[in-house]
Design a protein around this motif. Structure first.
Motif, PDB file in Angstrom:
ATOM      1  N   UNK A   1       0.824  -1.215   0.000  1.00  0.00           N
ATOM      2  CA  UNK A   1       0.000   0.000   0.000  1.00  0.00           C
ATOM      3  C   UNK A   1       0.857   1.263   0.000  1.00  0.00           C
ATOM      4  N   UNK A   2       0.429   2.233  -0.782  1.00  0.00           N
ATOM      5  CA  UNK A   2       1.039   3.571  -0.792  1.00  0.00           C
ATOM      6  C   UNK A   2      -0.027   4.564  -1.209  1.00  0.00           C
ATOM      7  N   UNK A   3      -0.169   5.635  -0.448  1.00  0.00           N
ATOM      8  CA  UNK A   3      -1.165   6.653  -0.777  1.00  0.00           C
ATOM      9  C   UNK A   3      -0.682   8.000  -0.248  1.00  0.00           C
ATOM     10  N   UNK A   4      -1.334   9.070  -0.707  1.00  0.00           N
ATOM     11  CA  UNK A   4      -0.931  10.418  -0.317  1.00  0.00           C
ATOM     12  C   UNK A   4      -1.279  10.688   1.144  1.00  0.00           C
ATOM     13  N   UNK A   5      -0.413  11.403   1.820  1.00  0.00           N
ATOM     14  CA  UNK A   5      -0.568  11.642   3.252  1.00  0.00           C
ATOM     15  C   UNK A   5      -1.738  12.575   3.565  1.00  0.00           C
ATOM     16  N   UNK A   6      -1.823  13.718   2.889  1.00  0.00           N
ATOM     17  CA  UNK A   6      -2.811  14.732   3.275  1.00  0.00           C
ATOM     18  C   UNK A   6      -4.250  14.222   3.185  1.00  0.00           C
TER      19      UNK A   6
ATOM     20  N   UNK B   1     -11.332  15.857   9.091  1.00  0.00           N
ATOM     21  CA  UNK B   1     -11.092  17.278   8.844  1.00  0.00           C
ATOM     22  C   UNK B   1     -10.949  17.515   7.346  1.00  0.00           C
ATOM     23  N   UNK B   2     -10.918  18.760   6.947  1.00  0.00           N
ATOM     24  CA  UNK B   2     -10.756  19.069   5.531  1.00  0.00           C
ATOM     25  C   UNK B   2      -9.305  18.851   5.111  1.00  0.00           C
ATOM     26  N   UNK B   3      -9.105  18.704   3.811  1.00  0.00           N
ATOM     27  CA  UNK B   3      -7.735  18.565   3.322  1.00  0.00           C
ATOM     28  C   UNK B   3      -6.935  19.839   3.564  1.00  0.00           C
ATOM     29  N   UNK B   4      -7.629  20.987   3.557  1.00  0.00           N
ATOM     30  CA  UNK B   4      -6.940  22.249   3.854  1.00  0.00           C
ATOM     31  C   UNK B   4      -6.420  22.249   5.291  1.00  0.00           C
ATOM     32  N   UNK B   5      -7.238  21.737   6.214  1.00  0.00           N
ATOM     33  CA  UNK B   5      -6.805  21.653   7.612  1.00  0.00           C
ATOM     34  C   UNK B   5      -5.658  20.654   7.765  1.00  0.00           C
ATOM     35  N   UNK B   6      -5.760  19.536   7.061  1.00  0.00           N
ATOM     36  CA  UNK B   6      -4.692  18.534   7.122  1.00  0.00           C
ATOM     37  C   UNK B   6      -3.391  19.101   6.586  1.00  0.00           C
ATOM     38  N   UNK B   7      -3.482  19.868   5.501  1.00  0.00           N
ATOM     39  CA  UNK B   7      -2.284  20.483   4.932  1.00  0.00           C
ATOM     40  C   UNK B   7      -1.698  21.515   5.903  1.00  0.00           C
ATOM     41  N   UNK B   8      -2.579  22.245   6.603  1.00  0.00           N
ATOM     42  CA  UNK B   8      -2.102  23.220   7.588  1.00  0.00           C
ATOM     43  C   UNK B   8      -1.391  22.510   8.737  1.00  0.00           C
ATOM     44  N   UNK B   9      -1.914  21.345   9.149  1.00  0.00           N
ATOM     45  CA  UNK B   9      -1.243  20.562  10.194  1.00  0.00           C
ATOM     46  C   UNK B   9       0.155  20.141   9.751  1.00  0.00           C
ATOM     47  N   UNK B  10       0.259  19.732   8.490  1.00  0.00           N
ATOM     48  CA  UNK B  10       1.563  19.344   7.953  1.00  0.00           C
ATOM     49  C   UNK B  10       2.532  20.522   7.968  1.00  0.00           C
TER      50      UNK B  10
ATOM     51  N   UNK C   1       3.354  16.035  -1.006  1.00  0.00           N
ATOM     52  CA  UNK C   1       3.772  14.944  -1.871  1.00  0.00           C
ATOM     53  C   UNK C   1       4.231  13.686  -1.177  1.00  0.00           C
ATOM     54  N   UNK C   2       4.214  13.662   0.164  1.00  0.00           N
ATOM     55  CA  UNK C   2       4.642  12.445   0.858  1.00  0.00           C
ATOM     56  C   UNK C   2       3.577  11.358   0.756  1.00  0.00           C
ATOM     57  N   UNK C   3       4.025  10.105   0.868  1.00  0.00           N
ATOM     58  CA  UNK C   3       3.084   8.997   0.900  1.00  0.00           C
ATOM     59  C   UNK C   3       3.118   8.324   2.273  1.00  0.00           C
ATOM     60  N   UNK C   4       2.190   7.420   2.507  1.00  0.00           N
ATOM     61  CA  UNK C   4       2.175   6.604   3.710  1.00  0.00           C
ATOM     62  C   UNK C   4       1.798   5.196   3.280  1.00  0.00           C
ATOM     63  N   UNK C   5       2.056   4.247   4.162  1.00  0.00           N
ATOM     64  CA  UNK C   5       1.722   2.875   3.800  1.00  0.00           C
ATOM     65  C   UNK C   5       2.094   1.896   4.887  1.00  0.00           C
ATOM     66  N   UNK C   6       2.055   0.627   4.545  1.00  0.00           N
ATOM     67  CA  UNK C   6       2.405  -0.437   5.470  1.00  0.00           C
ATOM     68  C   UNK C   6       3.914  -0.416   5.728  1.00  0.00           C
ATOM     69  N   UNK C   7       4.286  -0.409   7.002  1.00  0.00           N
ATOM     70  CA  UNK C   7       5.703  -0.276   7.374  1.00  0.00           C
ATOM     71  C   UNK C   7       6.317  -1.576   7.877  1.00  0.00           C
TER      72      UNK C   7
END
Length: 239
Positions: free
Chosen positions: A53-58, A67-76, A94-100
């Motif tokens: 699995x790999x997907x965008x973080x925000x 929360x909204x993506x705008x709020x998530x981006x502000x948290x980042x 542009x970061x991704x997240x996934x199974x570690x």
């Protein structure tokens, strides 16, 4: 005499990235740092994700916390500002997240070779500071490990065998549950003191000193009588 520090982390976790640096600041200033042993333990933030699995973080953060993506981006951006203040590079877009799980298996492989710290730093840099996606790509993961000085053939052999070091990862996660860790980073000193979260360096310094003091307790005076010291001897009073 040594203080043992166990640190449960996940490569997905930005506060693990920050917490590691803050702990290192405290350790560097600790007078007995050469007598502190550190080992990093496995904790998956989402063990249910498929291995590839790999997907965008925000968008993921927005969905997870409602929360909204705008709020998530502000948290980042806020986390990025904290990282920058500590001299860490943090890519806020542009970061991704996934199974570690495979990353944790490799960290146990690195621990066996006495070079766990080098691989963990390389994985954090690959995830938080570099542009290329990290998760769900064994080739990318192998390149990161090789860049940290590990043998490519050995790394690929670990990645090709899904059960290599898998039991060690699961054992770490079981220990975390037993110790009451509900999130990461989670620091345990001598299995007696716990520090949860990316605390300020001062908090880690206090925890290190407390653990060290337990190893070298002050002498308890159980009887006190006449004695001599630098200023002379205490003479008994005459009747």
């Amino acid at each position: 005499m040594a203080v043992q520090v166990e640190i449960w982390t996940d490569i997905n976790c930005p506060f693990c990235y920050l917490g590691k640096r803050r702990f290192e600041e405290a350790l560097e200033a600790f007078p007995h740092r050469d007598q502190v042993s550190v080992v990093h333990k496995s904790f998956e933030l989402d063990p249910t994700l498929p291995r590839d699995h790999s997907d965008a973080v925000v968008p993921h953060i927005a969905e997870k916390y409602g929360i909204s993506e705008a709020q998530a981006a502000a948290n980042e951006r806020g986390i990025g500002a904290q990282a920058e203040a500590m001299g860490l590079t943090y890519r806020i877009e542009g970061r991704d997240f996934g199974n570690s799980f495979d990353m944790h298996r490799l960290l146990h492989f690195a621990l066996e070779q006495g070079r766990q710290e080098q691989l963990l730093d390389a994985l954090y840099a690959a995830n938080f500071a570099e542009d290329a996606p990290l998760f769900g790509d064994h080739d990318r993961l192998a390149r990161v490990a090789v860049s940290a000085g590990f043998d490519e053939q050995a790394v690929r052999a670990v990645l090709a065998d899904p059960e290599a070091y898998a039991d060690a990862v699961r054992a770490d996660e079981a220990e975390a549950a037993q110790l009451g860790a509900r999130g990461v980073p989670f620091f345990v000193l001598d299995r007696k003191y716990g520090v949860s979260g990316a605390q300020p360096a001062e908090v880690f310094a206090q925890a290190l000193q407390q653990a060290w003091s337990d190893h070298a307790p002050g002498l308890e005076i159980v009887a006190d009588g006449d004695a001599c010291g630098p200023d002379g001897c205490a003479l008994p009073e005459r009747n």
